[in-house]
Motif scaffolding. Structure first.
Motif, PDB file in Angstrom:
ATOM      1  N   LEU A  10       0.852  -1.186   0.000  1.00 55.75           N
ATOM      2  CA  LEU A  10       0.000   0.000   0.000  1.00 55.75           C
ATOM      3  C   LEU A  10       0.891   1.240   0.000  1.00 55.75           C
ATOM      4  O   LEU A  10       1.741   1.392   0.872  1.00 55.75           O
ATOM      5  N   THR A  11       0.674   2.120  -0.972  1.00 57.54           N
ATOM      6  CA  THR A  11       1.565   3.272  -1.116  1.00 57.54           C
ATOM      7  C   THR A  11       0.965   4.559  -0.565  1.00 57.54           C
ATOM      8  O   THR A  11       1.605   5.268   0.204  1.00 57.54           O
ATOM      9  N   HIS A  12      -0.277   4.874  -0.931  1.00 62.10           N
ATOM     10  CA  HIS A  12      -0.884   6.086  -0.385  1.00 62.10           C
ATOM     11  C   HIS A  12      -2.400   5.962  -0.482  1.00 62.10           C
ATOM     12  O   HIS A  12      -2.936   5.266  -1.338  1.00 62.10           O
ATOM     13  N   GLU A  13      -3.063   6.646   0.447  1.00 65.18           N
ATOM     14  CA  GLU A  13      -4.517   6.599   0.488  1.00 65.18           C
ATOM     15  C   GLU A  13      -5.112   7.440  -0.631  1.00 65.18           C
ATOM     16  O   GLU A  13      -4.692   8.586  -0.860  1.00 65.18           O
ATOM     17  N   LEU A  14      -6.116   6.878  -1.317  1.00 67.63           N
ATOM     18  CA  LEU A  14      -6.793   7.595  -2.398  1.00 67.63           C
ATOM     19  C   LEU A  14      -8.082   8.249  -1.937  1.00 67.63           C
ATOM     20  O   LEU A  14      -8.507   9.248  -2.492  1.00 67.63           O
ATOM     21  N   GLY A  15      -8.716   7.655  -0.935  1.00 71.04           N
ATOM     22  CA  GLY A  15      -9.970   8.225  -0.463  1.00 71.04           C
ATOM     23  C   GLY A  15     -10.625   7.298   0.538  1.00 71.04           C
ATOM     24  O   GLY A  15     -10.237   6.141   0.698  1.00 71.04           O
ATOM     25  N   ARG A  16     -11.625   7.819   1.228  1.00 75.17           N
ATOM     26  CA  ARG A  16     -12.347   7.008   2.195  1.00 75.17           C
ATOM     27  C   ARG A  16     -13.793   7.450   2.228  1.00 75.17           C
ATOM     28  O   ARG A  16     -14.143   8.578   1.887  1.00 75.17           O
ATOM     29  N   GLU A  33       0.402  -1.470 -10.863  1.00 75.86           N
ATOM     30  CA  GLU A  33      -0.236  -0.592  -9.897  1.00 75.86           C
ATOM     31  C   GLU A  33      -1.725  -0.950  -9.829  1.00 75.86           C
ATOM     32  O   GLU A  33      -2.370  -1.159 -10.865  1.00 75.86           O
ATOM     33  N   VAL A  34      -2.261  -1.013  -8.628  1.00 75.04           N
ATOM     34  CA  VAL A  34      -3.655  -1.395  -8.425  1.00 75.04           C
ATOM     35  C   VAL A  34      -4.283  -0.488  -7.385  1.00 75.04           C
ATOM     36  O   VAL A  34      -3.598   0.300  -6.720  1.00 75.04           O
ATOM     37  N   ALA A  35      -5.591  -0.600  -7.235  1.00 73.41           N
ATOM     38  CA  ALA A  35      -6.319   0.049  -6.144  1.00 73.41           C
ATOM     39  C   ALA A  35      -6.818  -1.042  -5.210  1.00 73.41           C
ATOM     40  O   ALA A  35      -7.339  -2.061  -5.670  1.00 73.41           O
ATOM     41  N   VAL A  36      -6.652  -0.847  -3.916  1.00 72.64           N
ATOM     42  CA  VAL A  36      -7.097  -1.815  -2.909  1.00 72.64           C
ATOM     43  C   VAL A  36      -8.135  -1.138  -2.031  1.00 72.64           C
ATOM     44  O   VAL A  36      -7.850  -0.109  -1.404  1.00 72.64           O
ATOM     45  N   LYS A  37      -9.335  -1.692  -2.018  1.00 75.15           N
ATOM     46  CA  LYS A  37     -10.379  -1.167  -1.149  1.00 75.15           C
ATOM     47  C   LYS A  37     -10.495  -2.059   0.072  1.00 75.15           C
ATOM     48  O   LYS A  37     -10.710  -3.273  -0.045  1.00 75.15           O
ATOM     49  N   LEU A  38     -10.343  -1.479   1.243  1.00 76.32           N
ATOM     50  CA  LEU A  38     -10.428  -2.199   2.508  1.00 76.32           C
ATOM     51  C   LEU A  38     -11.748  -1.882   3.189  1.00 76.32           C
ATOM     52  O   LEU A  38     -12.129  -0.719   3.320  1.00 76.32           O
ATOM     53  N   LEU A  39     -12.458  -2.914   3.606  1.00 79.94           N
ATOM     54  CA  LEU A  39     -13.637  -2.751   4.440  1.00 79.94           C
ATOM     55  C   LEU A  39     -13.312  -3.377   5.783  1.00 79.94           C
ATOM     56  O   LEU A  39     -12.958  -4.559   5.849  1.00 79.94           O
ATOM     57  N   ALA A  40     -13.386  -2.612   6.844  1.00 76.40           N
ATOM     58  CA  ALA A  40     -12.998  -3.102   8.176  1.00 76.40           C
ATOM     59  C   ALA A  40     -14.225  -3.162   9.071  1.00 76.40           C
ATOM     60  O   ALA A  40     -14.488  -2.242   9.852  1.00 76.40           O
TER      61      ALA A  40
END
Length: 417
Positions: A10-16, A33-40
């Motif tokens: 994970l390099t930097h946050e794109l949004g929340r 390069e990809v986007a990772v969406k985390l749901l916690a």
């Protein structure tokens, strides 16, 4: 701060937002390069297992969606109580940021954005998938002007079945109330619910604000369900009458009173969307290198395509054609997944530049289907070929041999089964 998730750095946050956090990341295994969406979903206790099952089911469903306006889903899973989606990293800006910076859009641009969303919904609804959470922050505009619809399946994963506990904050209804259809607020979601949300988005594109914004969540529910939509003319005069009527139709309280389908909305919006400019291929070497590729020399042809791509002043259509050729060379050299991802990216730009009826667009769609077959993804290949076969017969002239290729491939696949 967490910096990795398995093979994803994970390099930097794109949004929340209310459903999770999105990171830019690097996939070490594939070097992309990809986007990772985390749901916690913390604090759900024994309910977490149910949520995980539903989330993973929806992720599997949406990963099969194959449309240039839907980011590719590469991976999904659960890691130490966190659910995650790994997706195509989409360049560009979210529509909410565009609205914040620029205000209301001109009519042609607003209609073009809405038409792009309607095109995605036409496909998704045809696959039995309803988005449930259309809003400006879930719509991306790429540098080439293409529309990408984000977060398919996420709201569906959080929506309970009868008798189950809701998984969203404070047991709220999944979705975003400012853009939510009246029936969705009481637990009923149908394809026309997405059309209502699209109507809210289009209203905001034209007026600079959504139709209802004031009051508590309860008041917003009440306004969507009961109050008349404030006239667009009160925010901005001069909007074409037909477009105003379309927005009003999308925002009808009852689903059955809205337009009959996303395809109908897409067709109606065409009246305010400028036709793409006529753009033909001009560089003489394109045909030569294509012949070299077809002759069975993909490595040599790939070098030639890379030289072409570095040529100063290469026209946009020629540049995209060279990218397609280079991707096909990569596929012929065994790099099928890389080729498939590149063709999907090029297709979005070709559609924007040339229009959906252009032969080059149809060719790229066909090559995507062939690669899907090659990578074992038979179901999305068949779905793509069925739609493409109809479009080839509609758009290609009668004596064009390509008019029958998709149906021929479908027949071969059927015999293989």
């Amino acid at each position: 701060m967490r910096r990795s998730l398995g093979r994803y750095e994970l390099t930097h946050e794109l949004g929340r937002g209310g459903m999770g956090v999105v990171w830019a990341a690097r996939d070490r295994d594939n070097g992309r390069e990809v986007a990772v969406k985390l749901l916690a979903p913390r604090g759900y206790g024994s309910e977490l297992t149910t949520l995980e099952r539903r989330f993973l089911r929806e992720a599997r469903l949406t990963s099969r969606l194959n449309h240039p306006g839907i980011p590719v889903v590469y991976d999904h899973g659960s890691d130490d109580g966190e659910l995650y989606l790994v997706m195509e990293l989409v360049p560009g800006r979210a529509l909410d940021a565009v609205l914040k910076d620029e205000g209301a859009l001109d009519v042609e641009r607003a209609a073009g954005v809405a038409q792009g969303v309607a095109d995605v919904l036409t496909y998704a609804h045809g696959q039995g998938v309803v988005h449930r959470d259309l809003k400006p922050s879930n719509l991306m505009i790429t540098p080439s002007g293409e529309i990408k619809v984000l977060d398919f399946g996420v709201a569906a994963a959080l929506e309970p079945r009868p008798g189950e506990t809701r998984f969203t904050a404070a047991n709220a209804t999944p979705g975003t109330v400012v853009y939510m259809a009246p029936e969705q607020a009481v637990g009923r979601t149908v394809p026309a619910s997405d059309l209502y949300s699209l109507g809210c988005v289009l209203y905001e594109l034209l007026a600079g604000r959504p139709p209802f914004t004031d009051g508590s969540l309860f008041m917003l529910y009440h306004q969507h369900a009961n109050e008349p939509v404030p006239p667009l003319s009160g925010h901005r005069p001069g909007i074409p009458t037909g477009l105003t009527k379309l927005v009003a139709g999308l925002l009808e309280k009852k689903p059955e009173d809205r337009p009959g389908s996303a395809a109908e909305v897409r067709a109606l919006l065409a009246a305010w969307v400028p036709a793409p400019a006529e753009t033909g291929l001009t560089h003489p070497r394109l045909a030569e290198v294509a012949a070299l590729r077809r002759s069975g020399r993909p490595a040599h042809a790939l070098e030639e395509y890379q030289e072409l791509l570095a040529t100063p002043g290469l026209g946009r259509a020629d540049f995209l054609a060279a990218r397609v050729g280079a991707a096909l060379c990569a596929g012929a050299l065994g790099r099928s997944r890389e080729a498939l991802d590149e063709l999907k990216s090029v297709l979005a730009e070709q559609r924007s530049l040339l229009g959906p009826a252009d032969a080059a667009v149809l060719d790229t769609r066909y090559e995507i289907a062939v690669l899907l077959v090659r990578t074992g993804e038979r179901h999305p290949a068949v779905e793509l070929l069925r739609r493409l076969a109809d479009d080839e017969e509609r758009f290609l002239v009668a004596d064009d041999p390509r008019r029958s290729r998709s149906r021929a491939l479908l027949k071969r696949l059927d015999r293989m089964t």
